[in-house]
Scaffold this motif. Structure first.
Motif, PDB file in Angstrom:
ATOM      1  N   GLY A 102       0.828  -1.198   0.000  1.00 25.95           N
ATOM      2  CA  GLY A 102       0.000   0.000   0.000  1.00 25.95           C
ATOM      3  C   GLY A 102       0.864   1.249   0.000  1.00 25.95           C
ATOM      4  O   GLY A 102       2.096   1.180  -0.068  1.00 25.95           O
ATOM      5  N   PRO A 103       0.214   2.408   0.067  1.00 26.57           N
ATOM      6  CA  PRO A 103       0.949   3.670   0.094  1.00 26.57           C
ATOM      7  C   PRO A 103       1.535   3.903   1.488  1.00 26.57           C
ATOM      8  O   PRO A 103       1.066   4.755   2.242  1.00 26.57           O
ATOM      9  CB  PRO A 103      -0.122   4.702  -0.270  1.00 26.57           C
ATOM     10  N   THR A 104       2.589   3.144   1.797  1.00 26.98           N
ATOM     11  CA  THR A 104       3.218   3.185   3.128  1.00 26.98           C
ATOM     12  C   THR A 104       3.911   4.525   3.387  1.00 26.98           C
ATOM     13  O   THR A 104       4.152   4.881   4.533  1.00 26.98           O
ATOM     14  CB  THR A 104       4.276   2.066   3.206  1.00 26.98           C
ATOM     15  N   PRO A 146       3.210   3.716  -5.298  1.00 30.66           N
ATOM     16  CA  PRO A 146       2.999   5.111  -5.710  1.00 30.66           C
ATOM     17  C   PRO A 146       1.512   5.312  -6.017  1.00 30.66           C
ATOM     18  O   PRO A 146       0.829   4.362  -6.403  1.00 30.66           O
ATOM     19  CB  PRO A 146       3.836   5.238  -6.991  1.00 30.66           C
ATOM     20  N   LEU A 147       1.024   6.516  -5.818  1.00 30.67           N
ATOM     21  CA  LEU A 147      -0.385   6.809  -6.100  1.00 30.67           C
ATOM     22  C   LEU A 147      -0.461   7.942  -7.123  1.00 30.67           C
ATOM     23  O   LEU A 147       0.522   8.626  -7.381  1.00 30.67           O
ATOM     24  CB  LEU A 147      -1.103   7.254  -4.822  1.00 30.67           C
ATOM     25  N   ASN A 148      -1.647   8.141  -7.643  1.00 23.82           N
ATOM     26  CA  ASN A 148      -1.800   9.246  -8.596  1.00 23.82           C
ATOM     27  C   ASN A 148      -1.761  10.593  -7.859  1.00 23.82           C
ATOM     28  O   ASN A 148      -1.907  10.680  -6.645  1.00 23.82           O
ATOM     29  CB  ASN A 148      -3.084   9.072  -9.410  1.00 23.82           C
ATOM     30  N   PHE A 150      -3.697  12.978  -7.402  1.00 27.70           N
ATOM     31  CA  PHE A 150      -4.829  13.469  -6.614  1.00 27.70           C
ATOM     32  C   PHE A 150      -4.867  12.835  -5.220  1.00 27.70           C
ATOM     33  O   PHE A 150      -5.663  13.221  -4.376  1.00 27.70           O
ATOM     34  CB  PHE A 150      -6.154  13.220  -7.353  1.00 27.70           C
ATOM     35  N   GLU A 151      -4.035  11.815  -5.016  1.00 22.87           N
ATOM     36  CA  GLU A 151      -4.003  11.124  -3.720  1.00 22.87           C
ATOM     37  C   GLU A 151      -2.701  11.352  -2.965  1.00 22.87           C
ATOM     38  O   GLU A 151      -2.650  11.179  -1.753  1.00 22.87           O
ATOM     39  CB  GLU A 151      -4.240   9.624  -3.923  1.00 22.87           C
ATOM     40  N   THR A 152      -1.615  11.655  -3.687  1.00 20.23           N
ATOM     41  CA  THR A 152      -0.349  11.975  -3.015  1.00 20.23           C
ATOM     42  C   THR A 152       0.524  12.842  -3.919  1.00 20.23           C
ATOM     43  O   THR A 152       0.420  12.777  -5.150  1.00 20.23           O
ATOM     44  CB  THR A 152       0.443  10.712  -2.621  1.00 20.23           C
ATOM     45  N   LEU A 177       2.942  -1.806  -7.933  1.00 22.30           N
ATOM     46  CA  LEU A 177       2.509  -0.893  -8.992  1.00 22.30           C
ATOM     47  C   LEU A 177       1.063  -1.228  -9.358  1.00 22.30           C
ATOM     48  O   LEU A 177       0.737  -2.381  -9.609  1.00 22.30           O
ATOM     49  CB  LEU A 177       3.424  -1.056 -10.213  1.00 22.30           C
ATOM     50  N   ASP A 178       0.240  -0.191  -9.362  1.00 25.25           N
ATOM     51  CA  ASP A 178      -1.202  -0.335  -9.581  1.00 25.25           C
ATOM     52  C   ASP A 178      -1.519   0.246 -10.967  1.00 25.25           C
ATOM     53  O   ASP A 178      -1.202   1.411 -11.240  1.00 25.25           O
ATOM     54  CB  ASP A 178      -1.899   0.450  -8.452  1.00 25.25           C
ATOM     55  N   THR A 179      -2.141  -0.562 -11.822  1.00 22.15           N
ATOM     56  CA  THR A 179      -2.440  -0.098 -13.191  1.00 22.15           C
ATOM     57  C   THR A 179      -3.288   1.181 -13.183  1.00 22.15           C
ATOM     58  O   THR A 179      -3.148   2.026 -14.073  1.00 22.15           O
ATOM     59  CB  THR A 179      -3.185  -1.187 -13.990  1.00 22.15           C
ATOM     60  N   PHE A 180      -4.146   1.333 -12.174  1.00 24.08           N
ATOM     61  CA  PHE A 180      -5.007   2.519 -12.108  1.00 24.08           C
ATOM     62  C   PHE A 180      -4.176   3.798 -11.967  1.00 24.08           C
ATOM     63  O   PHE A 180      -4.378   4.774 -12.701  1.00 24.08           O
ATOM     64  CB  PHE A 180      -5.973   2.387 -10.928  1.00 24.08           C
ATOM     65  N   HIS A 181      -3.228   3.778 -11.042  1.00 19.36           N
ATOM     66  CA  HIS A 181      -2.426   4.985 -10.798  1.00 19.36           C
ATOM     67  C   HIS A 181      -1.448   5.248 -11.954  1.00 19.36           C
ATOM     68  O   HIS A 181      -1.273   6.382 -12.379  1.00 19.36           O
ATOM     69  CB  HIS A 181      -1.656   4.861  -9.480  1.00 19.36           C
ATOM     70  N   GLN A 182      -0.784   4.175 -12.442  1.00 13.97           N
ATOM     71  CA  GLN A 182       0.225   4.387 -13.492  1.00 13.97           C
ATOM     72  C   GLN A 182      -0.423   4.762 -14.817  1.00 13.97           C
ATOM     73  O   GLN A 182       0.184   5.438 -15.642  1.00 13.97           O
ATOM     74  CB  GLN A 182       1.117   3.150 -13.629  1.00 13.97           C
ATOM     75  N   VAL A 203       1.387  -6.462  -7.674  1.00  9.65           N
ATOM     76  CA  VAL A 203       0.689  -5.770  -8.766  1.00  9.65           C
ATOM     77  C   VAL A 203      -0.784  -5.628  -8.408  1.00  9.65           C
ATOM     78  O   VAL A 203      -1.429  -6.613  -8.011  1.00  9.65           O
ATOM     79  CB  VAL A 203       0.833  -6.574 -10.089  1.00  9.65           C
ATOM     80  N   HIS A 204      -1.309  -4.419  -8.503  1.00 14.85           N
ATOM     81  CA  HIS A 204      -2.765  -4.218  -8.412  1.00 14.85           C
ATOM     82  C   HIS A 204      -3.305  -4.110  -9.824  1.00 14.85           C
ATOM     83  O   HIS A 204      -2.898  -3.219 -10.587  1.00 14.85           O
ATOM     84  CB  HIS A 204      -3.097  -2.942  -7.620  1.00 14.85           C
ATOM     85  N   THR A 205      -4.202  -5.014 -10.151  1.00 12.53           N
ATOM     86  CA  THR A 205      -4.804  -5.020 -11.482  1.00 12.53           C
ATOM     87  C   THR A 205      -6.160  -4.328 -11.389  1.00 12.53           C
ATOM     88  O   THR A 205      -7.149  -4.925 -10.979  1.00 12.53           O
ATOM     89  CB  THR A 205      -4.976  -6.475 -11.970  1.00 12.53           C
ATOM     90  N   ASP A 209     -11.158   2.624 -14.721  1.00 15.37           N
ATOM     91  CA  ASP A 209     -12.231   3.221 -13.910  1.00 15.37           C
ATOM     92  C   ASP A 209     -12.455   2.440 -12.619  1.00 15.37           C
ATOM     93  O   ASP A 209     -13.452   2.661 -11.938  1.00 15.37           O
ATOM     94  CB  ASP A 209     -13.531   3.286 -14.722  1.00 15.37           C
ATOM     95  N   ARG A 210     -11.563   1.516 -12.285  1.00 16.40           N
ATOM     96  CA  ARG A 210     -11.674   0.606 -11.132  1.00 16.40           C
ATOM     97  C   ARG A 210     -12.800  -0.416 -11.334  1.00 16.40           C
ATOM     98  O   ARG A 210     -13.267  -1.030 -10.377  1.00 16.40           O
ATOM     99  CB  ARG A 210     -11.911   1.361  -9.814  1.00 16.40           C
ATOM    100  N   GLY A 211     -13.249  -0.567 -12.576  1.00 20.64           N
ATOM    101  CA  GLY A 211     -14.277  -1.569 -12.871  1.00 20.64           C
ATOM    102  C   GLY A 211     -13.645  -2.923 -13.186  1.00 20.64           C
ATOM    103  O   GLY A 211     -12.532  -3.223 -12.747  1.00 20.64           O
ATOM    104  N   ALA A 251     -13.430   7.698   0.359  1.00 23.63           N
ATOM    105  CA  ALA A 251     -11.959   7.684   0.427  1.00 23.63           C
ATOM    106  C   ALA A 251     -11.345   7.470  -0.949  1.00 23.63           C
ATOM    107  O   ALA A 251     -10.217   7.890  -1.204  1.00 23.63           O
ATOM    108  CB  ALA A 251     -11.491   6.600   1.392  1.00 23.63           C
ATOM    109  N   THR A 252     -12.073   6.808  -1.845  1.00 23.62           N
ATOM    110  CA  THR A 252     -11.489   6.462  -3.140  1.00 23.62           C
ATOM    111  C   THR A 252     -12.185   7.184  -4.296  1.00 23.62           C
ATOM    112  O   THR A 252     -11.918   6.894  -5.461  1.00 23.62           O
ATOM    113  CB  THR A 252     -11.549   4.934  -3.355  1.00 23.62           C
ATOM    114  N   ALA A 253     -13.065   8.120  -3.964  1.00 22.69           N
ATOM    115  CA  ALA A 253     -13.742   8.958  -4.953  1.00 22.69           C
ATOM    116  C   ALA A 253     -14.490   8.127  -6.000  1.00 22.69           C
ATOM    117  O   ALA A 253     -14.311   8.297  -7.201  1.00 22.69           O
ATOM    118  CB  ALA A 253     -12.745   9.919  -5.616  1.00 22.69           C
TER     119      ALA A 253
END
Ligand code: LER
Ligand code: MN
Length: 280
Positions: A102-104, A146-148, A150-152, A177-182, A203-205, A209-211, A251-253
């Motif tokens: 996570g975003p430690t 790492p986050l996008n 708008f979050e960090t 690494l999360d595909t959403f943020h990258q 890896v976060h897949t 749109d988080r769908g 929290a996740t908009a």
């Protein structure tokens, strides 16, 4: 490759009654990633029991809760933050978790309106170094995400995160690494994974749109080819957040339904990723 799902798809705590275990097993889910925000509140025996009963591995994902911040200019806050994460590591060991991710590095949504400075970078490095011995003693790994923007403001790109973990210099600490943020922050998502190389630990897949993975415009063939190329063989975990739980949604908009049902994100997403991985 091991395929996982993050249980924030269904709930913000550990609530196994809400997880569709039979369907998850049927599509070949190997493990669950559970959110742990207040380690004292987690029934670690129940986590072990549940995961053993369903033959699933368990991972933790976590964030910096209110009152903690690894890069605070207040030394008392920084040392309280180290104590908190040591507790998360101890709890993960009790629950039988293999990894914490996570975003430690900084609190989600902490945006002071400027770039990070050198002190913050050093405090971030020192914070992770202070956790090395506990990670080594428990055999747990930690993956820094790492986050996008708008979050960090602290870590957004794969290249910066590589530099960060190289300065930490611990074999227990790598990158998530999360595909959403990258998809927002890096020029090419597949290349972002190549950039991480041997530092990639998780890896976060997530679809753009988080769908449901496979239903949007993330370059899945490219991402999976990059993972094969760097020899990545750890976890690929679908992450999304239940839009019907106000705290998670806020929290996740997430302000709308992302799929016909939350189960679809986990079930159809795993089926899609497993099939594609087999063909890559
Ligand atoms: C956490 O894994 C994540 O991706 C964030 O956007 C939510 O804090
Ligand atoms: Mn993520």
């Amino acid at each position: 490759m091991k395929f996982g799902v993050n249980t924030m798809i269904w709930s913000g705590g550990f609530e196994p009654d809400k997880y569709p275990f039979d369907d998850l097993k049927e599509v070949g889910v190997d493990g669950i990633e559970i959110p742990v925000f207040v380690p004292e509140d987690l029934d670690t025996a129940a986590v072990r029991r549940t995961c053993e009963a369903h033959a699933l591995s368990v991972h933790f994902c976590s964030v910096n809760p209110d009152g903690t911040n690894p890069i605070s200019d207040d030394a008392a806050v920084r040392s309280r933050t180290v104590a908190h994460w040591k507790n998360v590591i101890r709890t993960a060991a009790e629950a039988g978790a293999e990894q914490i991710a996570g975003p430690t590095h900084s609190p989600v949504g902490y945006l002071p309106g400027r770039r990070r400075n050198e002190d913050e970078w050093r405090w971030g490095v020192e914070f992770h170094q202070a956790l090395h011995d506990d990670l080594a003693d428990t055999g747990i790994t930690m993956a820094v995400e790492p986050l996008n923007r708008f979050e960090t403001y602290f870590l957004n790109t794969a290249a910066d995160t590589v530099r960060f973990v190289e300065e930490i210099g611990s074999d227990r600490i790598g990158i998530l690494l999360d595909t959403f943020h990258q998809n927002i922050e890096d020029k090419d998502v597949a290349d972002a994974y190549r950039t991480c190389g041997e530092h990639l630990m998780h890896v976060h897949t997530c679809e753009n749109d988080r769908g449901v993975p496979g239903s949007g415009h993330v370059d899945w063939p490219g991402v999976l080819a990059a993972l094969k190329e760097i020899g990545y063989d750890r976890w690929m975990t679908i992450e999304s957040f239940n839009a019907h739980i106000p705290e998670l949604s806020a929290a996740t908009a997430i302000w709308r339904d992302l799929a016909g049902s939350m189960d679809e994100i986990a079930i159809d997403g795993t089926r899609f990723l497993r099939d594609l991985w087999a063909r890559t």
